[in-house]
Design an enzyme around this catalytic site. Structure first.
Site, mmCIF file in Angstrom:
data_model
loop_
_atom_site.group_PDB
_atom_site.id
_atom_site.type_symbol
_atom_site.label_atom_id
_atom_site.label_comp_id
_atom_site.label_asym_id
_atom_site.label_seq_id
_atom_site.Cartn_x
_atom_site.Cartn_y
_atom_site.Cartn_z
ATOM 1 N N ASP A 96 3.530 37.230 68.389
ATOM 2 C CA ASP A 96 4.559 37.291 67.345
ATOM 3 C C ASP A 96 5.324 38.598 67.512
ATOM 4 O OD1 ASP A 96 2.056 38.536 66.548
ATOM 5 O OD2 ASP A 96 2.993 38.965 64.610
ATOM 6 N N GLU A 159 0.155 39.385 64.014
ATOM 7 C CA GLU A 159 -0.237 40.800 64.053
ATOM 8 C C GLU A 159 0.758 41.666 63.310
ATOM 9 O OE1 GLU A 159 -0.604 44.919 65.216
ATOM 10 O OE2 GLU A 159 1.132 43.657 65.558
ATOM 11 N N ASP A 183 -2.256 46.708 73.231
ATOM 12 C CA ASP A 183 -1.193 46.662 72.215
ATOM 13 C C ASP A 183 -0.875 48.047 71.671
ATOM 14 O OD1 ASP A 183 0.701 45.583 70.482
ATOM 15 O OD2 ASP A 183 -0.774 45.136 68.924
ATOM 16 N N HIS A 450 9.765 47.655 68.137
ATOM 17 C CA HIS A 450 10.405 47.424 66.832
ATOM 18 C C HIS A 450 11.842 47.958 66.793
ATOM 19 C CE1 HIS A 450 6.346 46.957 64.501
ATOM 20 N NE2 HIS A 450 6.257 46.555 65.745
HETATM 21 ZN ZN ZN Z 1 1.771 45.014 68.605
#
Ligand code: ZN
Length: 479
Positions: A96, A159, A183, A450
């Site tokens: 995701d 997540e 991650d 992000h």
């Molecule tokens: Zn992540």
């Protein structure tokens, strides 16, 4: 085969093997990146929306096409399994992504390659690293190496929001004995602080009329627990001495070096103050505009409720960055100190005040006892604690064989000899019992997670794959 000979082969082969699969890896990654897997409204058979489900299916299909056993759980998570035997090793990634936002130079879900970088939402967080880990396992499998246990690539789809994926998955599926999550960043993150949030609420407001010349009408600062507020605003009703308050405020601004302004509207005075935002795990790197403005208010004689609110802040909130004023200071040799960020401060004359606190703590602090004690401490002052959430600290010993092996595998292919470290934030690794975060950002990688134009350098993608292959060879392959 002789063990040392096999090791030698591995030294040479890791990079060659990965480069042999380079085109396939990039192709599959481009396919995965083309799926818009931002969380959506729950629909039938897709609890976090169609996009994340499609991305999960994409990965599961890769495994199925390669003839590997696969499983999905509630269309929220799944795994591709390698090897056999009693033991179980887990590699945990997610497909995701966060919403793309504005300002991209290309479509966030039409991946492109420019200057040897793949640009697309999720390439760094976490589709690229997840694909790298998948290929590391697939290459070992294809090239005939024999795993000494079962290894599962576990894929989650929630997540970025609520971790429903891992919650659902581990409800029915076996917890790996050990594992890592690709991650975060290299070399190895072996500890993460406990993350809590709670509200401290003014509970016994004095309803009686008070005849103070200055009344606090409203106070507002901050929107999130995990950010240091960068602005604050207070509204006062001023019956007399307006000019001396303004003078004092101007003096306060000069003295503290903060940016501030004011507005007079009839008998009302609005004060605004700017601070500096920072992440809630590092409050010392910011300037909390809310607590700064409260400092000024503490110099003024306010009405009874306003004054109770400000006095409380003086005693428990202002300057409380390490928990001492909550009686919860604690230091852990590797994980550091408790950190406290008061990310939201609100007050209205009707409802009173509320402080939204984000407290993070290292292993060794009994948070449950601490918060109970705090509750008892502040009762006298007319405040209560509400809405407590608590994620326990996650810690794997620095000398655990898992940490040492991953670190060694990383160092073999880089010239970075940093030690494993701990952080105040949370990674996906904490859903594993014995799990650490391992890559895939390198020391000098620009963090574009992000953000607009999220990107990953192809050489770094290949190197991460080499390191994962090395690490999985060292932990999970029969020698
Ligand atoms: Zn992540």
């Amino acid at each position: 085969m002789d063990k040392s000979l096999l090791m030698e082969l591995m030294n040479m082969e890791a990079q060659q093997l990965v480069s042999k699969y380079k085109d396939d890896l990039i192709n599959d990654l481009m396919g995965l990146l083309a799926i818009d897997s931002v969380k959506g409204e729950p629909v039938k058979d897709a609890p976090v929306g169609e996009g994340p489900k499609k991305a999960l299916e994409f990965m599961i299909d890769l495994g199925a096409k390669a003839g590997l056993p696969t499983k999905t759980v509630d269309n929220l998570a799944g795994h591709i399994e390698f090897g056999g035997g009693e033991g179980l090793f887990g590699v945990l990634g997610h497909v995701d992504v966060v919403p793309p936002g504005k300002g991209w130079t290309s479509d966030p879900f039409e991946p492109v390659i420019r200057n040897n970088e793949i640009i697309a939402r999720g390439v760094q967080d976490d589709k690229g690293p997840t694909m790298a880990a998948y290929y590391a396992l697939k290459i070992l499998h294809n090239e005939g190496y024999k795993f000494n246990q079962r290894v599962r690539l576990i894929i989650g789809t929630d997540e970025e929001s609520d971790w429903q994926c891992t919650d659902a998955y581990f409800k029915s599926e076996e917890m790996p004995d050990a594992g890592f999550s690709p991650d975060a960043e290299f070399p190895v993150i072996h500890g993460e602080k406990g993350i809590t949030s709670f509200n401290i609420v003014q509970s016994n407001l004095d309803d009686e009329y008070t005849d103070s010349d200055i009344e606090l009408k409203a106070f507002i600062s901050g929107e999130r627990y995990n950010m240091v507020p960068e602005s604050a605003e207070a509204k006062l009703k001023v019956l007399t001495q307006m000019s001396s308050i303004i003078q004092a405020y101007e003096g306060f601004i000069r003295k503290t070096g903060n940016e501030g302004s004011y507005e007079i509207d009839g008998g009302f005075l609005k004060l605004e103050l700017s601070g500096k935002s920072a992440h809630g795990s590092t409050p010392e790197e910011g300037v909390n505009a809310g607590t700064e403005l409260l400092k000024f208010l503490s110099e003024i004689e306010l009405d009874a409720n306003g004054s109770q609110f400000v006095k409380f802040a003086q005693e428990y909130i202002i300057g409380n960055l390490t928990g001492g004023q909550f009686n919860m200071a604690h230091h852990h040799e590797e994980m550091g100190n408790v950190s406290v960020n008061t990310g939201m401060i609100n007050y209205t004359e009707v409802d009173g005040g509320i402080f939204g606190v984000n407290l993070r703590y290292p292993a060794g602090l009994d948070f449950d006892a601490g918060i109970k004690n705090l509750e008892a401490m502040i009762k006298e002052s007319g405040f209560a604690i509400e809405d407590v959430s608590d994620q326990k600290p996650h810690y794997v010993d620095k000398n655990d064989p898992l940490v040492l092996t991953l670190l060694e595998s990383y160092r073999k292919h880089t010239d970075d000899d940093r030690e494993a470290f701990t952080i105040g934030g949370g990674t996906y690794a904490r859903t594993l019992e014995t799990g650490v975060a391992f890559g895939a950002m390198f020391k000098n990688t620009v963090d574009t997670m992000h953000q607009k134009d999220e990107r990953m350098n192809i050489d770094e993608l290949m190197l991460a794959t080499v390191i994962y292959l090395e690490a999985l060879y060292n932990t999970c392959v029969e020698k």
